[in-house]
Write a protein that holds these residues in place. Sequence first.
Motif, PDB file in Angstrom:
ATOM      1  N   LEU A 104       0.912  -1.044  -0.061  1.00 18.78           N
ATOM      2  CA  LEU A 104       0.094   0.154   0.112  1.00 18.78           C
ATOM      3  C   LEU A 104       0.931   1.316  -0.110  1.00 18.78           C
ATOM      4  CD1 LEU A 104      -2.347  -1.208   2.499  1.00 18.78           C
ATOM      5  CD2 LEU A 104      -2.981  -1.306   0.193  1.00 18.78           C
ATOM      6  N   PRO A 105       1.397   1.563  -1.142  1.00 15.99           N
ATOM      7  CA  PRO A 105       2.600   2.515  -1.186  1.00 15.99           C
ATOM      8  C   PRO A 105       2.054   4.093  -0.815  1.00 15.99           C
ATOM      9  CG  PRO A 105       2.552   1.510  -3.369  1.00 15.99           C
ATOM     10  CD  PRO A 105       1.355   0.895  -2.329  1.00 15.99           C
ATOM     11  N   LEU A 106       0.642   4.135  -1.001  1.00 15.87           N
ATOM     12  CA  LEU A 106       0.374   5.420  -0.782  1.00 15.87           C
ATOM     13  C   LEU A 106       0.151   5.905   0.757  1.00 15.87           C
ATOM     14  CD1 LEU A 106      -0.839   8.455  -1.945  1.00 15.87           C
ATOM     15  CD2 LEU A 106      -3.267   7.369  -1.469  1.00 15.87           C
ATOM     16  N   ASN A 140      -9.900   7.879  -5.695  1.00 17.54           N
ATOM     17  CA  ASN A 140     -10.956   7.051  -5.519  1.00 17.54           C
ATOM     18  C   ASN A 140     -10.688   5.404  -5.893  1.00 17.54           C
ATOM     19  OD1 ASN A 140     -13.072   9.611  -6.629  1.00 17.54           O
ATOM     20  ND2 ASN A 140     -12.967   8.858  -4.256  1.00 17.54           N
ATOM     21  N   VAL A 141      -9.480   5.155  -6.505  1.00 20.92           N
ATOM     22  CA  VAL A 141      -8.963   4.170  -6.886  1.00 20.92           C
ATOM     23  C   VAL A 141      -8.816   3.191  -6.073  1.00 20.92           C
ATOM     24  CG1 VAL A 141      -7.424   2.977  -8.758  1.00 20.92           C
ATOM     25  CG2 VAL A 141      -8.309   5.088  -9.230  1.00 20.92           C
ATOM     26  N   GLU A 142      -9.059   1.946  -6.188  1.00 20.13           N
ATOM     27  CA  GLU A 142      -8.713   0.970  -5.308  1.00 20.13           C
ATOM     28  C   GLU A 142      -7.439   0.139  -5.515  1.00 20.13           C
ATOM     29  OE1 GLU A 142     -11.039  -2.988  -3.742  1.00 20.13           O
ATOM     30  OE2 GLU A 142     -12.228  -1.273  -3.693  1.00 20.13           O
ATOM     31  N   ASN A 143      -6.511  -0.202  -4.667  1.00 19.65           N
ATOM     32  CA  ASN A 143      -5.248  -0.705  -4.945  1.00 19.65           C
ATOM     33  C   ASN A 143      -4.937  -1.686  -3.809  1.00 19.65           C
ATOM     34  OD1 ASN A 143      -2.424   0.315  -3.830  1.00 19.65           O
ATOM     35  ND2 ASN A 143      -2.224  -0.582  -5.782  1.00 19.65           N
ATOM     36  N   ASN A 144      -4.822  -2.966  -4.113  1.00 15.08           N
ATOM     37  CA  ASN A 144      -4.560  -3.969  -2.991  1.00 15.08           C
ATOM     38  C   ASN A 144      -5.761  -3.982  -2.059  1.00 15.08           C
ATOM     39  OD1 ASN A 144      -2.462  -5.762  -3.340  1.00 15.08           O
ATOM     40  ND2 ASN A 144      -1.173  -3.953  -3.441  1.00 15.08           N
ATOM     41  N   GLY A 145      -7.018  -3.799  -2.514  1.00  9.33           N
ATOM     42  CA  GLY A 145      -8.206  -3.930  -1.514  1.00  9.33           C
ATOM     43  C   GLY A 145      -8.617  -2.645  -1.014  1.00  9.33           C
ATOM     44  N   LEU A 146      -8.186  -1.760  -1.037  1.00 12.48           N
ATOM     45  CA  LEU A 146      -8.048  -0.581  -0.156  1.00 12.48           C
ATOM     46  C   LEU A 146      -8.187   0.819  -0.947  1.00 12.48           C
ATOM     47  CD1 LEU A 146      -9.110   0.242   2.767  1.00 12.48           C
ATOM     48  CD2 LEU A 146      -6.701   0.780   3.249  1.00 12.48           C
ATOM     49  N   GLU A 147      -9.220   1.464  -0.993  1.00 15.49           N
ATOM     50  CA  GLU A 147      -9.274   2.844  -1.925  1.00 15.49           C
ATOM     51  C   GLU A 147      -8.195   3.746  -1.499  1.00 15.49           C
ATOM     52  OE1 GLU A 147     -12.721   6.193  -2.657  1.00 15.49           O
ATOM     53  OE2 GLU A 147     -12.274   5.636  -0.717  1.00 15.49           O
ATOM     54  N   ARG A 148      -7.725   4.331  -2.208  1.00 20.66           N
ATOM     55  CA  ARG A 148      -6.403   5.241  -1.886  1.00 20.66           C
ATOM     56  C   ARG A 148      -6.753   6.241  -0.883  1.00 20.66           C
ATOM     57  NH1 ARG A 148      -1.894   5.599  -5.101  1.00 20.66           N
ATOM     58  NH2 ARG A 148      -2.220   7.796  -5.523  1.00 20.66           N
ATOM     59  N   TYR A 149      -7.879   7.021  -1.056  1.00 25.04           N
ATOM     60  CA  TYR A 149      -8.280   7.914  -0.128  1.00 25.04           C
ATOM     61  C   TYR A 149      -8.150   7.137   1.397  1.00 25.04           C
ATOM     62  CZ  TYR A 149     -10.601  11.143   3.222  1.00 25.04           C
ATOM     63  OH  TYR A 149     -11.089  11.811   4.251  1.00 25.04           O
ATOM     64  N   ARG A 150      -8.641   5.855   1.636  1.00 24.77           N
ATOM     65  CA  ARG A 150      -8.557   5.331   2.776  1.00 24.77           C
ATOM     66  C   ARG A 150      -7.284   4.849   3.180  1.00 24.77           C
ATOM     67  NH1 ARG A 150     -14.288   1.826   2.683  1.00 24.77           N
ATOM     68  NH2 ARG A 150     -15.718   3.614   1.944  1.00 24.77           N
ATOM     69  N   GLN A 151      -6.579   4.495   2.276  1.00 27.66           N
ATOM     70  CA  GLN A 151      -5.117   4.422   2.469  1.00 27.66           C
ATOM     71  C   GLN A 151      -4.446   5.558   3.276  1.00 27.66           C
ATOM     72  OE1 GLN A 151      -2.281   2.668  -0.502  1.00 27.66           O
ATOM     73  NE2 GLN A 151      -3.957   1.796  -1.461  1.00 27.66           N
ATOM     74  N   ASN A 153      -6.098   7.886   4.661  1.00 27.15           N
ATOM     75  CA  ASN A 153      -6.368   7.979   5.904  1.00 27.15           C
ATOM     76  C   ASN A 153      -5.548   7.389   6.992  1.00 27.15           C
ATOM     77  OD1 ASN A 153      -8.349  10.342   6.010  1.00 27.15           O
ATOM     78  ND2 ASN A 153      -9.883   8.703   5.276  1.00 27.15           N
ATOM     79  N   VAL A 154      -5.378   5.934   6.589  1.00 27.83           N
ATOM     80  CA  VAL A 154      -4.449   5.089   7.664  1.00 27.83           C
ATOM     81  C   VAL A 154      -3.084   5.785   7.871  1.00 27.83           C
ATOM     82  CG1 VAL A 154      -3.728   2.692   7.841  1.00 27.83           C
ATOM     83  CG2 VAL A 154      -6.093   3.183   7.102  1.00 27.83           C
ATOM     84  N   GLY A 155      -2.338   6.060   6.730  1.00 24.63           N
ATOM     85  CA  GLY A 155      -1.251   6.632   6.958  1.00 24.63           C
ATOM     86  C   GLY A 155      -1.075   7.690   7.726  1.00 24.63           C
ATOM     87  N   PRO A 215     -10.596   1.789   7.429  1.00 29.17           N
ATOM     88  CA  PRO A 215     -10.155   1.166   8.754  1.00 29.17           C
ATOM     89  C   PRO A 215     -10.063   2.342   9.819  1.00 29.17           C
ATOM     90  CG  PRO A 215      -8.764   0.657   6.657  1.00 29.17           C
ATOM     91  CD  PRO A 215     -10.039   1.358   6.139  1.00 29.17           C
ATOM     92  N   ARG A 216      -9.438   3.574   9.174  1.00 28.69           N
ATOM     93  CA  ARG A 216      -9.161   4.529   9.881  1.00 28.69           C
ATOM     94  C   ARG A 216      -9.856   5.789   9.661  1.00 28.69           C
ATOM     95  NH1 ARG A 216      -7.556   1.252  12.828  1.00 28.69           N
ATOM     96  NH2 ARG A 216      -5.565   0.897  13.660  1.00 28.69           N
ATOM     97  N   SER A 217     -10.391   6.693  10.493  1.00 26.49           N
ATOM     98  CA  SER A 217     -11.038   7.885  10.355  1.00 26.49           C
ATOM     99  C   SER A 217     -10.351   8.974   9.942  1.00 26.49           C
ATOM    100  CB  SER A 217     -12.028   8.232  11.626  1.00 26.49           C
ATOM    101  OG  SER A 217     -12.833   7.331  11.972  1.00 26.49           O
ATOM    102  N   PRO A 218     -10.749   9.653   8.886  1.00 28.17           N
ATOM    103  CA  PRO A 218      -9.877  10.921   8.553  1.00 28.17           C
ATOM    104  C   PRO A 218      -9.488  11.834   9.904  1.00 28.17           C
ATOM    105  CG  PRO A 218     -12.146  11.016   7.674  1.00 28.17           C
ATOM    106  CD  PRO A 218     -12.108  10.101   8.439  1.00 28.17           C
ATOM    107  N   THR A 219      -8.355  12.431   9.926  1.00 28.60           N
ATOM    108  CA  THR A 219      -8.076  13.077  10.936  1.00 28.60           C
ATOM    109  C   THR A 219      -8.091  14.749  10.841  1.00 28.60           C
ATOM    110  OG1 THR A 219      -6.608  11.367  11.538  1.00 28.60           O
ATOM    111  CG2 THR A 219      -5.923  13.391  12.756  1.00 28.60           C
ATOM    112  N   PHE A 220      -9.401  15.390  10.728  1.00 26.85           N
ATOM    113  CA  PHE A 220      -9.202  16.761  10.672  1.00 26.85           C
ATOM    114  C   PHE A 220     -10.478  17.241  11.315  1.00 26.85           C
ATOM    115  CE2 PHE A 220     -13.036  17.158   7.557  1.00 26.85           C
ATOM    116  CZ  PHE A 220     -13.051  15.911   7.073  1.00 26.85           C
TER     117      PHE A 220
END
Length: 341
Positions: A104-106, A140-151, A153-155, A215-220
């Motif tokens: 999940l590079p992003l 909005n593109v999914e990559n390895n099972g997780l949408e990039r915006y969601r990735q 948020n996790v990072g 899996p993680r909420s946005p931090t704002f």
Amino acid sequence: MTDAMAVAHSRLSPPQLAGLTDAQRQRLLGVTCIGGPAEAWHGELPVQNVAAPLLGRSAGALNEIWFSAESCRSGELDGIRFRVDDNVLYGVVDVDESAFRSTLPLQAAAEDAYRRIFTLLDREAYPHLWRAWNYLADINVENNGLERYRQFNVGRHSAFVASGRLAQGNVPAACALGTTSGPLTIAFMAGRTAPTPIENPRQVSAYCYPSEYGPRSPTFSRAAFAEVPGLELLFISGTASIVGHQTLHVGDIEGQTHETLANIVALLESANARTRTTPYQLAELSLRTYIRHAEDYHRVQAIIEEQVGAGASVVYVQADICRHDLLVEIEATASHKLGNR
Ligand code: 3EB
């Protein structure tokens, strides 16, 4: 531009930017270029290039500038360019996610970027992050099972936690939009004093979104006040047609635009209960509007001009929004003089 305000926001065309005097350039904190690359003279200035088409401007590109009233100092730490005056630090970090050998590079890039931002803020002693402007391609593109915006948020969340920051409550105002290409790019403003977060009673706080949104909420925070000597700054985060935690008016650009403005009005009401100056009005906000489909531009513009006033300072940008069903998002800034205390 020759404003004596401690910090001022202004919008310049490329020729206006190129025409600044040396004295004015010394007071630049940083620049965001929308719809076209920066001019070569920027040198050591923090510049954020937003690879997203500008709508409805024949000039083709726009520079959003933050000025200080003082001469600024430039610095660079670990790939982050920044400028500071006595009270504010403005920086830009671009991260090439292909450098990360993760599935999940992003996500890895977002965590790395925010960790470096927090290291810089601690090192320079401007520890409070007030506002972040996040842009990434293929949001909005999914990559390895997780949408990039969601990735993302996790990072971002991991970096807040790893850097000893709160991930709820007093978190910065922000936006996160999709560009057509290019690296993850984050511009940020920070200071020596904590911001005051503002939430919207019509919306669940973003950091409390349920896990159906990732899996993680946005931090704002929905909005934030920050203070510099003599001035109160109001940052309104990217705001969309969300009530509670749900997207409303799916497929209806006009409904989404009205709902988004209703959310901004509600935020202004919350902010006006906390301001140390006079109440903020819709008509005084400097707005940036992101529209997913360029063909919706005129309909969005008509509603904004009707609700905010024809004299509104608005920039319209074509960009993807962080939920696939959101068609429009609006953010804003304003400032008021603080009286002598
Ligand atoms: C929302 O209300 C719309 O992830 O930093 C708005 C502002 C949004 C900031 C962010 C996302 C962000 O959830 C999306």
